[in-house]
Motif scaffolding. Structure first.
Motif, PDB file in Angstrom:
ATOM      1  N   GLY A 176      13.070   0.827   4.118  1.00 32.56           N
ATOM      2  CA  GLY A 176      13.104   2.063   4.878  1.00 32.56           C
ATOM      3  C   GLY A 176      12.919   3.289   4.001  1.00 32.56           C
ATOM      4  O   GLY A 176      12.114   4.184   4.315  1.00 32.56           O
ATOM      5  N   ARG A 177      13.622   3.353   2.885  1.00 39.21           N
ATOM      6  CA  ARG A 177      13.484   4.501   1.984  1.00 39.21           C
ATOM      7  C   ARG A 177      12.120   4.517   1.308  1.00 39.21           C
ATOM      8  O   ARG A 177      11.544   5.593   1.073  1.00 39.21           O
ATOM      9  CB  ARG A 177      14.600   4.472   0.936  1.00 39.21           C
ATOM     10  CG  ARG A 177      15.989   4.624   1.524  1.00 39.21           C
ATOM     11  CD  ARG A 177      17.055   4.740   0.458  1.00 39.21           C
ATOM     12  NE  ARG A 177      16.966   6.009  -0.247  1.00 39.21           N
ATOM     13  CZ  ARG A 177      17.843   6.411  -1.167  1.00 39.21           C
ATOM     14  NH1 ARG A 177      18.883   5.638  -1.458  1.00 39.21           N
ATOM     15  NH2 ARG A 177      17.707   7.553  -1.775  1.00 39.21           N
ATOM     16  N   LEU A 178      11.600   3.341   0.990  1.00 41.32           N
ATOM     17  CA  LEU A 178      10.275   3.268   0.381  1.00 41.32           C
ATOM     18  C   LEU A 178       9.212   3.804   1.331  1.00 41.32           C
ATOM     19  O   LEU A 178       8.357   4.623   0.948  1.00 41.32           O
ATOM     20  CB  LEU A 178       9.969   1.821  -0.011  1.00 41.32           C
ATOM     21  CG  LEU A 178       8.577   1.554  -0.593  1.00 41.32           C
ATOM     22  CD1 LEU A 178       8.427   2.244  -1.939  1.00 41.32           C
ATOM     23  CD2 LEU A 178       8.354   0.050  -0.739  1.00 41.32           C
ATOM     24  N   VAL A 179       9.256   3.359   2.581  1.00 40.39           N
ATOM     25  CA  VAL A 179       8.269   3.802   3.565  1.00 40.39           C
ATOM     26  C   VAL A 179       8.455   5.279   3.874  1.00 40.39           C
ATOM     27  O   VAL A 179       7.472   6.028   4.006  1.00 40.39           O
ATOM     28  CB  VAL A 179       8.381   2.953   4.849  1.00 40.39           C
ATOM     29  CG1 VAL A 179       7.492   3.517   5.949  1.00 40.39           C
ATOM     30  CG2 VAL A 179       8.005   1.512   4.559  1.00 40.39           C
ATOM     31  N   ARG A 180       9.681   5.725   3.996  1.00 47.96           N
ATOM     32  CA  ARG A 180       9.928   7.143   4.286  1.00 47.96           C
ATOM     33  C   ARG A 180       9.318   8.039   3.216  1.00 47.96           C
ATOM     34  O   ARG A 180       8.666   9.042   3.538  1.00 47.96           O
ATOM     35  CB  ARG A 180      11.432   7.395   4.380  1.00 47.96           C
ATOM     36  CG  ARG A 180      11.806   8.859   4.556  1.00 47.96           C
ATOM     37  CD  ARG A 180      13.314   9.060   4.548  1.00 47.96           C
ATOM     38  NE  ARG A 180      13.654  10.481   4.582  1.00 47.96           N
ATOM     39  CZ  ARG A 180      13.739  11.253   3.495  1.00 47.96           C
ATOM     40  NH1 ARG A 180      13.505  10.720   2.298  1.00 47.96           N
ATOM     41  NH2 ARG A 180      14.054  12.543   3.611  1.00 47.96           N
ATOM     42  N   SER A 181       9.548   7.709   1.949  1.00 49.39           N
ATOM     43  CA  SER A 181       8.996   8.545   0.873  1.00 49.39           C
ATOM     44  C   SER A 181       7.477   8.538   0.884  1.00 49.39           C
ATOM     45  O   SER A 181       6.842   9.570   0.625  1.00 49.39           O
ATOM     46  CB  SER A 181       9.521   8.059  -0.480  1.00 49.39           C
ATOM     47  OG  SER A 181       9.067   6.736  -0.750  1.00 49.39           O
ATOM     48  N   ARG A 182       6.901   7.395   1.215  1.00 51.16           N
ATOM     49  CA  ARG A 182       5.442   7.320   1.268  1.00 51.16           C
ATOM     50  C   ARG A 182       4.894   8.106   2.455  1.00 51.16           C
ATOM     51  O   ARG A 182       3.868   8.804   2.331  1.00 51.16           O
ATOM     52  CB  ARG A 182       5.016   5.846   1.361  1.00 51.16           C
ATOM     53  CG  ARG A 182       3.518   5.628   1.343  1.00 51.16           C
ATOM     54  CD  ARG A 182       2.908   6.124   0.078  1.00 51.16           C
ATOM     55  NE  ARG A 182       1.450   5.963   0.107  1.00 51.16           N
ATOM     56  CZ  ARG A 182       0.615   6.522  -0.764  1.00 51.16           C
ATOM     57  NH1 ARG A 182       1.106   7.283  -1.733  1.00 51.16           N
ATOM     58  NH2 ARG A 182      -0.678   6.340  -0.674  1.00 51.16           N
ATOM     59  N   VAL A 183       5.555   8.010   3.595  1.00 53.00           N
ATOM     60  CA  VAL A 183       5.104   8.738   4.787  1.00 53.00           C
ATOM     61  C   VAL A 183       5.190  10.244   4.569  1.00 53.00           C
ATOM     62  O   VAL A 183       4.305  11.001   4.997  1.00 53.00           O
ATOM     63  CB  VAL A 183       5.933   8.309   6.013  1.00 53.00           C
ATOM     64  CG1 VAL A 183       5.649   9.222   7.201  1.00 53.00           C
ATOM     65  CG2 VAL A 183       5.610   6.863   6.385  1.00 53.00           C
ATOM     66  N   LEU A 184       6.246  10.697   3.900  1.00 51.61           N
ATOM     67  CA  LEU A 184       6.380  12.125   3.625  1.00 51.61           C
ATOM     68  C   LEU A 184       5.206  12.649   2.809  1.00 51.61           C
ATOM     69  O   LEU A 184       4.777  13.804   2.981  1.00 51.61           O
ATOM     70  CB  LEU A 184       7.692  12.387   2.869  1.00 51.61           C
ATOM     71  CG  LEU A 184       8.988  12.277   3.673  1.00 51.61           C
ATOM     72  CD1 LEU A 184      10.195  12.393   2.759  1.00 51.61           C
ATOM     73  CD2 LEU A 184       9.040  13.331   4.768  1.00 51.61           C
TER      74      LEU A 184
END
Length: 299
Positions: A176-184
């Protein structure tokens, strides 16, 4: 036809490779140069083949007992020896590969699906959703993974399937944190802004632009987490919180044989060696994928 004019022969039409084919070719060209990654791939494929064809390879059933042959050392009849019930350890390790790999793959797939969904929502829409989801991730990451897994299994009840669910839940905030940082990062790119300016909907932007450009780190992290999931499953099995007897899960086999570590060390050696090889194999693959998929790692 006027003199002096010559008809040029038709040029054969060359096959133009698609961008996907070019990307796969570039990936494989880079990946195969990484010798440790190739070694890891061979190790993992070897264990996958053993798991698939265990019914044909195993000389005995996983629960075939012969008390007269208990704790026999490795021999031609029993390649890895026998345990305290006279069961063939080689056969049990083969079928144990099915259990360990199933836990590793299924738990990581579940973590990726849930973590990607939550991370995408948090990173793309932001505001209160981002705050709530990020705090949930922080709470889950505040606990050591093995302790949180034990707590979840204690609530659900000790079994291999419940251990799988617990491991999946523990790994959700990682993805979740990995995807969130990438999406940002991706949502601020020019092509995403251009798509938004022409009226493209959020769902279409996410599935056509944001997620496809976030796949590479997910693949790398997923491969590494398979190794972690197998270790966690073995740890839960060793503590009696995972697979239950008579399932031949590697961690459970270690737990059942720990009192014979001096008198019959082969009962501990081979299950432990299987865990080490599989975990090392997935870690080597993960490192190779990171080097092949990350442009910063290329010369």
């Amino acid at each position: 036809m006027p003199q002096g004019l010559q008809v040029q022969p038709e040029q054969p039409v060359r096959n133009v490779k698609s961008p996907l084919a070019i990307a796969i070719g570039e990936f494989w060209k880079s990946y195969r140069k990484n010798k440790p990654a190739i070694v890891g791939t061979v190790i993992v494929l070897f264990f996958i083949l053993l798991a698939v064809f265990a019914d044909f390879i195993a000389p005995q059933g996983i629960n075939d007992q012969n008390i007269g042959h208990k704790l026999l050392p490795p021999s031609a009849a029993h390649w890895f020896g026998t345990d305290d019930f006279g069961r063939d350890i080689f056969s049990r390790i083969l079928f144990g590969a099915r259990l360990s790999l199933r836990v590793g793959f299924l738990s990581v797939i579940g973590s990726i699906i849930v973590g990607t969904l939550l991370g995408t929502v948090a990173g793309y829409f932001g505001k209160i959703l981002d705050v709530v989801i990020s705090r949930i991730f922080d709470i889950l990451l505040a606990f050591p993974s093995i302790l949180l897994s034990i707590a979840i299994v204690a609530i659900l009840g000790p079994s291999l399937n419940n251990a799988l669910v617990a491991i999946a839940i523990v790994n959700v905030p990682v993805f979740g944190r990995l995807v969130r940082s990438r999406v940002l990062t991706v949502k601020e790119e020019e092509y995403v802004m251009a798509a938004r300016s022409i009226g493209m909907g959020d769902a279409r932007i996410i599935f056509q632009h944001v997620l496809p450009n976030s796949v590479a780190p997910i693949i790398v992290q997923g491969t590494l987490n398979i190794a972690t999931a197998i270790l966690d499953a073995a740890g839960l099995g060793f503590l009696g919180m995972g697979a239950q007897a008579p399932l031949p899960e590697w961690g459970k086999m270690l737990s059942d044989s720990r009192e014979y570590i001096q008198t019959a060390p082969w009962t501990v050696l081979f299950p432990g060696l299987a865990i080490v090889l599989v975990v090392v194999g997935f870690n080597l693959i993960g490192d190779g994928l990171r080097d092949a998929l990350d442009p910063r790692m290329k010369n």
